[in-house]
Design an enzyme around this catalytic site. Structure first.
Site, PDB file in Angstrom:
ATOM      1  N   ASP A  22       1.586  -6.974 -10.988  1.00  0.00           N
ATOM      2  CA  ASP A  22       0.585  -6.660 -12.014  1.00  0.00           C
ATOM      3  C   ASP A  22      -0.018  -5.281 -11.728  1.00  0.00           C
ATOM      4  O   ASP A  22      -0.126  -4.442 -12.619  1.00  0.00           O
ATOM      5  CB  ASP A  22      -0.505  -7.743 -12.003  1.00  0.00           C
ATOM      6  CG  ASP A  22      -1.558  -7.484 -13.060  1.00  0.00           C
ATOM      7  OD1 ASP A  22      -1.182  -7.205 -14.219  1.00  0.00           O
ATOM      8  OD2 ASP A  22      -2.764  -7.541 -12.736  1.00  0.00           O
ATOM      9  N   ASP A  38       0.844  -1.204   0.000  1.00  0.00           N
ATOM     10  CA  ASP A  38       0.000   0.000   0.000  1.00  0.00           C
ATOM     11  C   ASP A  38       0.878   1.252   0.000  1.00  0.00           C
ATOM     12  O   ASP A  38       0.655   2.199  -0.747  1.00  0.00           O
ATOM     13  CB  ASP A  38      -1.007  -0.022   1.161  1.00  0.00           C
ATOM     14  CG  ASP A  38      -0.400  -0.426   2.511  1.00  0.00           C
ATOM     15  OD1 ASP A  38       0.800  -0.781   2.565  1.00  0.00           O
ATOM     16  OD2 ASP A  38      -1.139  -0.388   3.516  1.00  0.00           O
TER      17      ASP A  38
HETATM   18  C1  IPM Z   1      -0.321  -8.534 -17.642  1.00  0.00           C
HETATM   19  C2  IPM Z   1      -1.768  -8.878 -17.864  1.00  0.00           C
HETATM   20  C3  IPM Z   1      -1.985 -10.353 -17.574  1.00  0.00           C
HETATM   21  C4  IPM Z   1      -1.623 -10.579 -16.116  1.00  0.00           C
HETATM   22  C5  IPM Z   1      -3.394 -10.883 -17.887  1.00  0.00           C
HETATM   23  C6  IPM Z   1      -3.783 -10.626 -19.322  1.00  0.00           C
HETATM   24  C7  IPM Z   1      -3.535 -12.336 -17.547  1.00  0.00           C
HETATM   25  O1  IPM Z   1      -2.599  -8.060 -17.109  1.00  0.00           O
HETATM   26  O2  IPM Z   1       0.547  -9.179 -18.264  1.00  0.00           O
HETATM   27  O3  IPM Z   1      -0.038  -7.638 -16.853  1.00  0.00           O
HETATM   28  O4  IPM Z   1      -2.441 -10.308 -15.211  1.00  0.00           O
HETATM   29  O5  IPM Z   1      -0.511 -11.040 -15.865  1.00  0.00           O
HETATM   30 MN    MN Z   2      -1.542  -6.440 -16.065  1.00  0.00          MN
END
Ligand code: IPM
Ligand code: MN
Length: 382
Positions: free
Chosen positions: A249, A225
């Site tokens: 991500d 966070d």
């Molecule tokens: C990324 C994308 C992917 C992930 C998805 C499409 C599965 O968001 O490469 O960041 O979450 O890894």
């Molecule tokens: Mn992503």
């Protein structure tokens, strides 16, 4: 200059994927013809397109081609057309399976504010003097690959997503992050939620242990966070950020916003590159992809930004094939196109010339040709 002969699998995928991969493939082809390399580019189906074609988001034939290739370049997967499918049958599951099958446990996402695009950062001028960081995201474990289950009990549904990490899983990605940091400004921030999650307590402990082998690196830990807030308030403090699969991500999209557009960011996914690479074939074939999604609302309109895909191609040249000079040449051409004011819509500023994906690509290619001619008589060097 050395000449190489390589096979690259192209996985255009869904939405804007095919448009941006076409752009990246064009610069790769130019690189081969101008400089005498032999790149054989083979296209295969993945994601929703593959589901439509043969009911499988990762057809066996695609996986085989990826295993045999020297590198893979992917566009994007997913779209509303397939959103009603169960999780394990969706386009995204094809990409996740590909990462797992190739043992791509490292994902590297460089975030840099390009000189020509300084004005696009949402940060106040004083706060964005020098954004240049790398996110190292664990890619083959964590909550993405734990059990996902929904059960119905007492008239309501209950869902589970299990996050697991083991010491070796943390250690191998941490080693890579320390290695990157040694080659850069020697800072490493490991991101976790060790005040709440058992996986994060293990993560932090393991990173501390690996740190013993890298005495020159200044290691810090940050709760996720706080890391999100620090990224927005003071991104200059970061050199390399090490994160779990899901935190990476999320933070990488936030970081992309800081440098102007998610359309700009490339990535490399690989196994252990320290043994000679990603290029050595000892581990799974490395995969390169822009971090943006399939952007279905932009698809087919020739307005997507191809820069993330093009920079994925230059990352491929540099990291997988050892062709750093070629990568520099392409990136310098791309930056000149931006300086001249050519922009896709997501990068438009007052005074810029808004062009489509294919025209922007042509401008970059023109700059590449121009600089090849300019440099050749003086010997190679960009
Ligand atoms: C990324 C994308 C992917 C992930 C998805 C499409 C599965 O968001 O490469 O960041 O979450 O890894
Ligand atoms: Mn992503």
């Amino acid at each position: 200059m050395i000449k190489v002969k390589k096979t690259i699998v192209l996985l255009p995928g869904d939405g804007i994927g095919p448009e941006v991969v076409a752009a990246a493939a064009a610069v790769l082809r130019d690189c081969a013809t101008e400089l005498g390399h032999e790149f054989s580019l083979e296209e295969h189906a993945v994601g929703g397109t593959a589901i439509d074609g043969n009911g499988n988001p990762l057809p066996e034939e695609t996986l085989r081609a990826c295993r045999e290739a020297d590198a893979v370049l992917l566009g994007a997967v997913g779209g509303p057309r397939w959103d009603a499918l169960p999780l394990d049958g969706r386009p995204e599951s094809g990409l996740l399976r590909l990462r797992k099958e190739l043992n791509l446990y490292i994902n590297l996402r460089p975030i840099r504010l390009r000189e020509a695009l300084r004005g696009l950062s949402p940060l106040a001028p004083g706060r964005r003097r020098n954004i240049d960081l790398e996110i190292v995201r664990e890619l083959a474990g964590g909550i993405y690959f734990g059990e996902h289950r929904t059960e119905r009990r007492n008239g309501h549904e209950k869902a589970f997503d299990v996050e697991t990490y083991s010491t070796p899983e943390v250690e191998r990605v941490a080693r890579f992050a320390f290695g990157r940091s040694v080659a850069r400004r020697k800072g490493l921030t490991s991101v976790d939620k060790a005040n709440v999650l058992a996986t994060s307590v293990l993560w932090r402990k393991t990173v501390e242990q690996v740190a013993g082998d890298f005495p020159d690196v200044a290691l810090g830990h940050m709760y996720v966070d706080n890391a999100a807030m620090q990224l927005v308030l003071a991104p200059e403090q970061f050199d390399v950020l090490l994160t779990s699969n899901m935190f990476g991500d999320i933070l990488s999209d936030a970081a992309a916003g800081l440098v102007g557009s998610i359309g700009l960011i490339p990535s490399m996914s690989c196994g252990d590159p320290s043994t000679g690479g990603a290029a050595s074939g000892q581990e799974g074939t490395p995969l390169f992809e822009p971090i943006h999604g399939s952007a279905p609302q932009l698809a087919g309109k020739d307005c997507a930004c191809p820069i993330g895909a093009m920079l994925s191609a230059t990352m491929l040249l540099r990291e997988a094939f050892g062709l750093g000079t070629e990568a520099d040449w392409i990136e310098a051409a791309l930056d000149r196109a931006l300086v001249e004011g050519y922009r896709t819509a997501d990068l438009a500023e007052a005074g810029s010339t808004v062009v489509g994906c294919s025209e922007f690509t042509e401008r970059v290619r023109e700059e590449m040709r121009r600089s090849v001619r300019q440099f050749e008589p003086y010997g190679w060097g960009v």
